[in-house]
Design a protein around this motif. Structure first.
Motif, PDB file in Angstrom:
ATOM      1  N   LYS A  12       2.976  -7.026  -4.369  1.00  0.00           N
ATOM      2  CA  LYS A  12       1.679  -6.844  -3.723  1.00  0.00           C
ATOM      3  C   LYS A  12       1.068  -5.482  -4.073  1.00  0.00           C
ATOM      4  N   GLY A  13       1.939  -4.504  -4.362  1.00  0.00           N
ATOM      5  CA  GLY A  13       1.438  -3.231  -4.870  1.00  0.00           C
ATOM      6  C   GLY A  13       0.883  -3.381  -6.274  1.00  0.00           C
ATOM      7  N   VAL A  17       0.842  -1.199   0.000  1.00  0.00           N
ATOM      8  CA  VAL A  17       0.000   0.000   0.000  1.00  0.00           C
ATOM      9  C   VAL A  17       0.876   1.247   0.000  1.00  0.00           C
ATOM     10  N   GLN A  18       0.611   2.135  -0.933  1.00  0.00           N
ATOM     11  CA  GLN A  18       1.403   3.364  -1.018  1.00  0.00           C
ATOM     12  C   GLN A  18       1.268   4.163   0.273  1.00  0.00           C
ATOM     13  N   GLY A  19       2.397   4.583   0.835  1.00  0.00           N
ATOM     14  CA  GLY A  19       2.397   5.382   2.045  1.00  0.00           C
ATOM     15  C   GLY A  19       2.434   4.584   3.326  1.00  0.00           C
TER      16      GLY A  19
END
Length: 226
Positions: A149-150, A133-135
């Motif tokens: 996974k991104g 997950v970004q961030g």
């Protein structure tokens, strides 16, 4: 009752999911490279065979099974995953490819195989990770795993858009730390706050009901990181 395909069923969350769906009366095709653990359960409405998501022959076998026995698939849960915990400089291109073959290319290939048999109200659920997950918090050694996974998070959003008129629905769950064998192998000694049984129960409920409220969405299922 739903017809459900689950990958990565030899242990951990997938093993628990196969039992939960079967116990609830659903028809289950449990897929994993090693099918002995789930076969040993002896559940009457559960079928399994050895399956390697990175091989065309395995994908073809799934298509043949659906065509011969089921004709339709209501739920597809992409739970199989490969994790390498290694420094970036020591991670070879081959290792990157191996992770992506399972975590990204395999997800895309199995989805293509199953889609012709999924009704508009079907639901494809992909298990991702908070690391994708970004961030979110990131951890050294997980360059291949977390980036893969991104990738499936974005893939889910794209497929939901592409099939928004006809269905099925596509959603992705980014899990935090769950006490599984894969976590223990990657982070020896780390104790996660959530058991595989607890997470499997949540995933089953979401797979059965979540697409009535969500499509193309990333849900973060975590009370901690990693």
């Amino acid at each position: 009752m739903a017809k459900v395909i689950i990958t990565g069923c030899s242990r951990g969350i997938g093993y628990q999911l196969a039992q939960l769906f079967s116990d609830a009366g659903h028809e289950v095709l449990a897929l994993s490279r090693n099918d002995e653990p789930v076969r040993a359960l002896g559940l009457k409405n559960l079928q399994c065979f050895p399956f390697d998501i990175s091989k065309e022959s395995s994908l073809a076998e799934v298509g043949e099974f659906i065509e011969t026995h089921w004709k339709r698939v209501d739920i597809l849960i992409h739970n199989a995953g490969m994790l390498i915990n290694n420094s970036f400089e020591a991670t070879t291109t081959k290792q990157f490819e191996e992770v992506y073959k399972v975590n990204v290319f395999g997800v895309a290939a199995l989805t293509r195989t199953v889609l012709p048999y999924m009704p508009g109200k079907g639901h494809v659920v992909t298990i991702s990770s908070m690391g994708g997950v970004q961030g979110s918090a990131k951890f050294p050694g997980l360059a291949a795993y977390s980036s893969s996974k991104g990738a499936v998070i974005t893939l889910t959003e794209l497929l939901a858009e592409e099939y928004k008129e006809s269905g099925p629905s596509f959603n992705v769950l980014a899990l935090g730390a769950v006490q599984t064998e894969m976590l223990e192998e990657a982070f020896p000694g780390y104790q996660a706050p959530v058991t595989a049984e607890q997470m499997a129960s949540y995933i089953m409920d979401f797979a059965l009901n979540g697409h009535s409220l969500y499509n193309g969405k990333l849900l973060q299922v975590s009370n901690s990181t990693p």
